[in-house]
Write a protein that holds these residues in place. Sequence first.
Motif, short mmCIF file in Angstrom:
data_model
loop_
_atom_site.label_atom_id
_atom_site.label_comp_id
_atom_site.label_asym_id
_atom_site.label_seq_id
_atom_site.Cartn_x
_atom_site.Cartn_y
_atom_site.Cartn_z
N PHE A 137 37.25 -4.02 65.44
CA PHE A 137 38.80 -4.33 64.92
C PHE A 137 38.82 -3.13 63.84
N SER A 138 40.23 -2.75 63.68
CA SER A 138 40.63 -1.75 62.74
C SER A 138 41.10 -2.39 61.86
N GLY A 139 41.81 -3.40 61.70
CA GLY A 139 42.49 -4.31 60.78
C GLY A 139 43.72 -4.04 60.74
N LYS A 140 44.35 -3.33 61.73
CA LYS A 140 45.75 -3.17 61.84
C LYS A 140 46.14 -3.57 63.21
N PHE A 141 47.52 -4.25 63.33
CA PHE A 141 48.07 -4.56 64.78
C PHE A 141 49.43 -4.66 64.54
N ASN A 142 50.25 -4.49 65.42
CA ASN A 142 51.77 -4.52 65.43
C ASN A 142 52.14 -6.07 65.68
N LEU A 143 53.25 -6.26 65.00
CA LEU A 143 53.88 -7.65 65.39
C LEU A 143 55.29 -7.49 65.43
N ARG A 144 55.73 -7.94 66.43
CA ARG A 144 57.31 -7.79 66.72
C ARG A 144 57.80 -9.02 66.58
N ILE A 145 58.99 -9.07 65.69
CA ILE A 145 59.48 -10.32 65.18
C ILE A 145 61.10 -9.99 65.27
N PRO A 146 61.81 -10.98 65.22
CA PRO A 146 63.39 -10.84 65.29
C PRO A 146 63.77 -10.05 63.66
N PRO A 147 64.68 -8.95 63.80
CA PRO A 147 65.19 -8.38 62.53
C PRO A 147 65.48 -9.46 61.27
N GLU A 148 65.93 -10.63 61.79
CA GLU A 148 66.69 -11.39 60.85
C GLU A 148 65.42 -12.06 60.34
N LEU A 149 64.43 -12.41 60.91
CA LEU A 149 63.10 -13.09 60.26
C LEU A 149 62.55 -11.92 59.45
N HIS A 150 62.46 -10.71 59.88
CA HIS A 150 61.90 -9.42 59.13
C HIS A 150 62.77 -9.28 57.58
N GLU A 151 63.88 -9.45 57.74
CA GLU A 151 64.82 -9.39 56.56
C GLU A 151 64.41 -10.59 55.59
N GLN A 152 64.39 -11.69 56.10
CA GLN A 152 64.00 -12.98 55.45
C GLN A 152 62.56 -12.95 54.79
N LEU A 153 61.56 -12.40 55.43
CA LEU A 153 60.40 -12.32 55.06
C LEU A 153 60.37 -11.11 53.84
N SER A 154 60.69 -10.10 54.06
CA SER A 154 60.92 -9.01 53.17
C SER A 154 61.58 -9.27 51.82
#
Length: 110
Positions: A69-86
């Motif tokens: 495992f590289s320790g990296k993976f892509n996660l696709r989430i809704p833009p609204e959730l991305h904004e809230q988490l940020s």
Amino acid sequence: MNLMSVDGYQARISYNPETDQFRGEILGLSGGADFYGSNPDELRREFKQSLEVFLEVCREQGIEPRKQFSGKFNLRIPPELHEQLSMEAEAQGKSLNALAQEALQDSLRS
């Protein structure tokens, strides 16, 4: 989750009512290895035997038995959730990566 551990390896256990047997699938391997048993003792014996065979084949063929495992993976989430988490990460003085890593670590403890 139904997990069984042997020698530092874990297997997911499921039950098949049609055959009246348990099936184990060893997790995190670079190839597939499964086993079957009618009761926990038989299942554990078969787990050990299946693991030994898999590891022997890996040794003979010069294959690393565990996935890497590289320790990296892509996660696709809704833009609204991305904004809230940020915004939450910023409010806590953390990076989004640190916030996500903490949440993922916490999910393993649950």
